[in-house]
Structure formats: C-alpha cells, structure tokens
Motif scaffolding. Structure first.
Motif, PDB file in Angstrom:
ATOM      1  N   PRO A  95     -25.478 -27.975  -7.327  1.00 19.68           N
ATOM      2  CA  PRO A  95     -23.898 -27.895  -7.554  1.00 19.68           C
ATOM      3  C   PRO A  95     -23.293 -28.657  -6.561  1.00 19.68           C
ATOM      4  CG  PRO A  95     -24.907 -26.166  -6.146  1.00 19.68           C
ATOM      5  CD  PRO A  95     -26.051 -27.151  -6.495  1.00 19.68           C
ATOM      6  N   SER A  96     -21.939 -29.106  -7.073  1.00 15.21           N
ATOM      7  CA  SER A  96     -21.029 -29.747  -6.276  1.00 15.21           C
ATOM      8  C   SER A  96     -20.336 -28.601  -5.299  1.00 15.21           C
ATOM      9  CB  SER A  96     -19.893 -30.257  -7.102  1.00 15.21           C
ATOM     10  OG  SER A  96     -19.333 -29.413  -7.652  1.00 15.21           O
ATOM     11  N   ASP A  97     -19.950 -29.316  -4.074  1.00 12.09           N
ATOM     12  CA  ASP A  97     -19.274 -28.653  -3.302  1.00 12.09           C
ATOM     13  C   ASP A  97     -17.900 -27.697  -3.996  1.00 12.09           C
ATOM     14  OD1 ASP A  97     -20.742 -29.564  -1.304  1.00 12.09           O
ATOM     15  OD2 ASP A  97     -19.247 -30.559  -0.194  1.00 12.09           O
ATOM     16  N   SER A  98     -17.350 -28.561  -4.722  1.00 10.06           N
ATOM     17  CA  SER A  98     -16.317 -27.616  -5.618  1.00 10.06           C
ATOM     18  C   SER A  98     -16.353 -26.638  -6.429  1.00 10.06           C
ATOM     19  CB  SER A  98     -15.180 -28.662  -6.337  1.00 10.06           C
ATOM     20  OG  SER A  98     -16.214 -29.227  -7.300  1.00 10.06           O
ATOM     21  N   TRP A  99     -17.765 -26.874  -7.077  1.00  9.45           N
ATOM     22  CA  TRP A  99     -18.286 -25.783  -7.905  1.00  9.45           C
ATOM     23  C   TRP A  99     -18.918 -24.553  -6.999  1.00  9.45           C
ATOM     24  CZ3 TRP A  99     -22.763 -22.834  -8.033  1.00  9.45           C
ATOM     25  CH2 TRP A  99     -23.217 -22.047  -9.111  1.00  9.45           C
ATOM     26  N   ILE A 100     -19.275 -24.858  -6.030  1.00  6.09           N
ATOM     27  CA  ILE A 100     -19.619 -23.513  -4.919  1.00  6.09           C
ATOM     28  C   ILE A 100     -18.394 -22.664  -4.629  1.00  6.09           C
ATOM     29  CG2 ILE A 100     -20.700 -23.015  -2.799  1.00  6.09           C
ATOM     30  CD1 ILE A 100     -22.436 -25.184  -3.059  1.00  6.09           C
ATOM     31  N   LEU A 101     -17.138 -23.555  -4.267  1.00  3.95           N
ATOM     32  CA  LEU A 101     -16.075 -22.966  -3.442  1.00  3.95           C
ATOM     33  C   LEU A 101     -15.318 -22.438  -4.634  1.00  3.95           C
ATOM     34  CD1 LEU A 101     -14.904 -25.661  -1.313  1.00  3.95           C
ATOM     35  CD2 LEU A 101     -15.627 -23.419  -0.485  1.00  3.95           C
ATOM     36  N   ASP A 102     -15.483 -22.805  -6.012  1.00  4.50           N
ATOM     37  CA  ASP A 102     -14.703 -22.082  -7.130  1.00  4.50           C
ATOM     38  C   ASP A 102     -15.447 -20.702  -7.283  1.00  4.50           C
ATOM     39  OD1 ASP A 102     -12.783 -24.165  -7.366  1.00  4.50           O
ATOM     40  OD2 ASP A 102     -14.145 -24.896  -9.204  1.00  4.50           O
ATOM     41  N   LYS A 103     -16.898 -20.657  -7.464  1.00  2.55           N
ATOM     42  CA  LYS A 103     -17.505 -19.692  -7.765  1.00  2.55           C
ATOM     43  C   LYS A 103     -17.121 -18.618  -6.865  1.00  2.55           C
ATOM     44  CE  LYS A 103     -19.177 -20.722 -11.592  1.00  2.55           C
ATOM     45  NZ  LYS A 103     -19.020 -20.115 -12.643  1.00  2.55           N
TER      46      LYS A 103
END
Length: 87
Positions: A72-80
């Motif tokens: 996963p991208s960093d942005s995906w992790i932060l969004d979740k």
C-alpha cells in the motif's frame, strides 16, 4: 512514515517465512523503529491469511480487520487510519 504518525496508529511487523537472521537484517537495513515480532511457526501469517510479504492489515482498536492491501501507499494507510476515527 510510521515514525512520523505515532499519534495516529501503531505499526507492528511480523516476520515468519524467512529466517530470524533475515528478519534482523531487514530491521538493520531499513532502520525500522516499529515493533517487529518473529514467528518461526508462521502460525500468525496462516491465521491472518497472509501468503507473501509486504502486506498491510489495518485493524481497529478492537482487533477487527478494517482492510488489507499488498504494497500500500502511505496515503492509502493514512486514509484507512483516518476512516477508523470517523467510524
């Protein structure tokens, strides 16, 4: 990324399929500062349905799975993680 967001989530790595030496090399090579666990039996990976490395499983505070993704991208992790706080 995890180091910069300790106020938002806790990252725990679980090594299982390689050797303990390879897991230690990963920590030394990457400078990982998050908690790393070693499971020589691979029971943790089997129980979580993990078949290969670079998987992220996002759990809420009750240990319930929210989502999972390979690489996963960093942005995906932060969004979740942000979505958990909104639920």
């Amino acid at each position: 990324m995890a180091r910069d967001n300790t106020d938002k989530f806790t990252l725990i790595g679980v090594g299982a399929r390689d050797s303990l030496g390879q897991a230690e090399d990963f920590v030394n090579r990457t400078g990982a500062t998050f908690t790393m666990l070693w499971d020589s039996s691979s029971a943790s990976w089997n129980g979580l349905g993990i078949t290969s490395q670079h998987r992220i499983i996002v759990l809420n505070r009750f240990g319930q799975e929210v989502d999972r993704r390979a690489n996963p991208s960093d942005s995906w992790i932060l969004d979740k993680v942000a979505g958990i706080g909104e639920a």
